[in-house]
Scaffold this motif. Structure first.
Motif, PDB file in Angstrom:
ATOM      1  N   SER A   1       0.818  -1.214   0.000  1.00 62.90           N
ATOM      2  CA  SER A   1       0.000   0.000   0.000  1.00 62.90           C
ATOM      3  C   SER A   1       0.851   1.263   0.000  1.00 62.90           C
ATOM      4  N   LEU A   2       2.052   1.173   0.554  1.00 65.99           N
ATOM      5  CA  LEU A   2       2.943   2.329   0.628  1.00 65.99           C
ATOM      6  C   LEU A   2       3.900   2.420  -0.558  1.00 65.99           C
ATOM      7  N   GLY A   3       3.769   1.473  -1.500  1.00 64.83           N
ATOM      8  CA  GLY A   3       4.626   1.502  -2.681  1.00 64.83           C
ATOM      9  C   GLY A   3       5.976   0.854  -2.494  1.00 64.83           C
ATOM     10  N   PHE A   4       6.113   0.001  -1.476  1.00 60.17           N
ATOM     11  CA  PHE A   4       7.386  -0.655  -1.196  1.00 60.17           C
ATOM     12  C   PHE A   4       7.466  -2.059  -1.795  1.00 60.17           C
ATOM     13  N   GLY A   5       6.467  -2.415  -2.610  1.00 62.42           N
ATOM     14  CA  GLY A   5       6.521  -3.657  -3.348  1.00 62.42           C
ATOM     15  C   GLY A   5       6.405  -4.927  -2.534  1.00 62.42           C
ATOM     16  N   GLY A   6       5.882  -4.830  -1.344  1.00 66.00           N
ATOM     17  CA  GLY A   6       5.751  -6.011  -0.509  1.00 66.00           C
ATOM     18  C   GLY A   6       6.980  -6.327   0.321  1.00 66.00           C
ATOM     19  N   LYS A   7       7.997  -5.489   0.258  1.00 62.21           N
ATOM     20  CA  LYS A   7       9.217  -5.712   1.033  1.00 62.21           C
ATOM     21  C   LYS A   7       8.921  -5.589   2.526  1.00 62.21           C
ATOM     22  N   THR A   8       9.419  -6.541   3.301  1.00 60.97           N
ATOM     23  CA  THR A   8       9.209  -6.531   4.746  1.00 60.97           C
ATOM     24  C   THR A   8      10.483  -6.922   5.474  1.00 60.97           C
ATOM     25  N   ALA A   9      10.497  -6.688   6.766  1.00 66.87           N
ATOM     26  CA  ALA A   9      11.630  -7.093   7.595  1.00 66.87           C
ATOM     27  C   ALA A   9      11.151  -7.340   9.016  1.00 66.87           C
ATOM     28  N   SER A  10      11.859  -8.191   9.704  1.00 68.51           N
ATOM     29  CA  SER A  10      11.545  -8.520  11.092  1.00 68.51           C
ATOM     30  C   SER A  10      12.265  -7.569  12.044  1.00 68.51           C
ATOM     31  N   ILE A  11      11.624  -7.277  13.167  1.00 67.37           N
ATOM     32  CA  ILE A  11      12.291  -6.577  14.259  1.00 67.37           C
ATOM     33  C   ILE A  11      12.190  -7.441  15.513  1.00 67.37           C
ATOM     34  N   THR A  12      13.094  -7.240  16.431  1.00 72.02           N
ATOM     35  CA  THR A  12      13.086  -8.011  17.667  1.00 72.02           C
ATOM     36  C   THR A  12      12.012  -7.477  18.609  1.00 72.02           C
ATOM     37  N   ILE A  13      11.670  -8.276  19.589  1.00 68.12           N
ATOM     38  CA  ILE A  13      10.697  -7.820  20.568  1.00 68.12           C
ATOM     39  C   ILE A  13      11.227  -6.621  21.336  1.00 68.12           C
ATOM     40  N   GLU A  14      12.540  -6.561  21.540  1.00 67.21           N
ATOM     41  CA  GLU A  14      13.133  -5.410  22.230  1.00 67.21           C
ATOM     42  C   GLU A  14      12.963  -4.132  21.405  1.00 67.21           C
ATOM     43  N   GLU A  15      13.168  -4.235  20.102  1.00 63.57           N
ATOM     44  CA  GLU A  15      12.950  -3.079  19.229  1.00 63.57           C
ATOM     45  C   GLU A  15      11.484  -2.681  19.228  1.00 63.57           C
ATOM     46  N   ALA A  16      10.605  -3.664  19.230  1.00 65.02           N
ATOM     47  CA  ALA A  16       9.169  -3.385  19.243  1.00 65.02           C
ATOM     48  C   ALA A  16       8.754  -2.685  20.533  1.00 65.02           C
ATOM     49  N   ILE A  17       9.313  -3.124  21.659  1.00 59.62           N
ATOM     50  CA  ILE A  17       9.004  -2.477  22.942  1.00 59.62           C
ATOM     51  C   ILE A  17       9.473  -1.029  22.939  1.00 59.62           C
ATOM     52  N   HIS A  18      10.634  -0.796  22.379  1.00 60.77           N
ATOM     53  CA  HIS A  18      11.156   0.579  22.301  1.00 60.77           C
ATOM     54  C   HIS A  18      10.239   1.463  21.463  1.00 60.77           C
ATOM     55  N   ARG A  19       9.660   0.896  20.421  1.00 62.12           N
ATOM     56  CA  ARG A  19       8.809   1.665  19.516  1.00 62.12           C
ATOM     57  C   ARG A  19       7.376   1.805  20.030  1.00 62.12           C
ATOM     58  N   TRP A  20       6.817   0.710  20.540  1.00 61.02           N
ATOM     59  CA  TRP A  20       5.379   0.699  20.864  1.00 61.02           C
ATOM     60  C   TRP A  20       5.063   0.493  22.345  1.00 61.02           C
ATOM     61  N   GLY A  21       6.087   0.300  23.165  1.00 62.42           N
ATOM     62  CA  GLY A  21       5.848   0.041  24.574  1.00 62.42           C
ATOM     63  C   GLY A  21       5.560  -1.426  24.833  1.00 62.42           C
ATOM     64  N   MET A  22       5.539  -1.824  26.114  1.00 64.69           N
ATOM     65  CA  MET A  22       5.340  -3.220  26.479  1.00 64.69           C
ATOM     66  C   MET A  22       3.988  -3.746  25.996  1.00 64.69           C
ATOM     67  N   GLU A  23       2.929  -2.975  26.247  1.00 66.52           N
ATOM     68  CA  GLU A  23       1.587  -3.416  25.879  1.00 66.52           C
ATOM     69  C   GLU A  23       1.446  -3.560  24.369  1.00 66.52           C
ATOM     70  N   GLY A  24       1.867  -2.531  23.644  1.00 65.32           N
ATOM     71  CA  GLY A  24       1.734  -2.563  22.192  1.00 65.32           C
ATOM     72  C   GLY A  24       2.548  -3.675  21.551  1.00 65.32           C
ATOM     73  N   ALA A  25       3.758  -3.879  22.054  1.00 65.10           N
ATOM     74  CA  ALA A  25       4.628  -4.894  21.473  1.00 65.10           C
ATOM     75  C   ALA A  25       4.151  -6.304  21.789  1.00 65.10           C
TER      76      ALA A  25
END
Length: 296
Positions: A235-259
């Protein structure tokens, strides 16, 4: 004309539910914290009630005066729920409380889990969700005409003043910054999902037909978070490209609840009880909704 007092009318769920009730001929009185929202609500037919979730006297007064009450403001505020239950005690008025299907979530960190879909409140919820479950159980156990609706991952354009949901926009914003879709760990964790219009229809159905002490999951589809990340990337024009992030990175970005419970868990439930009530959802198109760049 019957009057419904609602909390959360400026939110995504509450605003859409209020719009559906208005369409069905109800008067909606909505608790509103910010006066700047009064004009927008009045314009669509909602009667604003000045106050916040801290104003017990206002909530009790409005609950007692209305024909029914719907709480969509917070799934985790026991004071609001206790105030409403006390105000409605001894009456035959209906009360619908909104929970959320993270009560059925694990701490999967993006891993797949072969979970049998939950049809009712988990008997042994994770500690992080025990307080929310306690509120749900208290509503169902109270003497009165009370129900709990438990939405899953919601998508679709809201029909109230707030148009966007929560989980998919969180992932979309992160993908826009990163230049590709993101998911946690393997991204194989799965969430049940539901369209906002179908969800709003369920609230109306429960208000009018549900028996006392009833609990309803709202879902009409299930997807992995990696599938959702791919769709966001397209939808953003990135052609379906994706990547994984660690749970630690997710917590930093979205907090404990969000991650952990928003984007890293498996939350798999069944709406069999809602179907038995007569609920007939028509949307099952989360991925196409994302790819078409519709609001979600």
């Amino acid at each position: 004309m019957k009057t419904v007092f609602m909390t959360g009318v400026t939110g995504y769920i509450g605003g859409s539910v209020a719009a559906r009730l208005l369409k069905a001929g109800y008067q909606v009185n909505g608790l509103v914290r910010n006066e700047k929202d009064f004009s927008a609500l009045t314009a669509v037919g909602i009667q604003p009630v000045a106050g916040s979730l801290e104003d017990e006297a206002v909530i009790a007064r409005e609950a007692a005066a209305a024909d029914a009450v719907i709480n969509t403001a917070s799934a985790d505020n026991p004071y609001v729920v206790a105030t409403i239950l006390e105000a409605l005690a001894g009456s035959d008025k209906k009360f619908i409380h909104t929970s959320g299907s993270s009560i059925a979530g694990d701490k999967g960190r993006g891993a797949y889990a072969a979970i049998e879909p939950y049809t009712f409140i988990p008997k042994n919820p994770r500690l992080e969700k025990a307080a929310r479950v306690a509120i749900d159980r208290a509503v169902l156990a109270a003497e009165g005409h009370y129900s709990v609706i438990c939405p899953t991952m919601i998508y679709g354009t809201g029909t109230g003043i707030k148009k966007d949901s929560v989980q998919v926009p969180m992932l979309t914003e992160a993908a826009r910054e990163a230049g590709h879709g993101l998911y946690i760990g393997a991204g194989e964790n799965r969430w049940s999902n539901v369209h906002i219009e179908d969800l709003a229809n369920l609230y109306l159905l429960v208000l009018e037909q549900a028996p006392s002490g009833s609990f309803y999951y709202a879902e009409n589809g299930i997807l992995s978070l990696k599938e959702i990340a791919v769709a966001i990337s397209k939808s953003l024009g990135f052609g379906g490209k994706t990547a994984s992030i660690t749970i630690e990175e997710a917590i930093h970005r979205w907090g404990m609840e969000g991650a952990h419970f928003g984007l890293g868990s498996n939350s798999i439930v069944s709406s069999v009880a809602a179907h038995n009530l007569g609920w007939l959802p028509v949307h099952n198109n989360l991925l196409s909704t994302i790819i078409k760049n519709d609001r979600y």
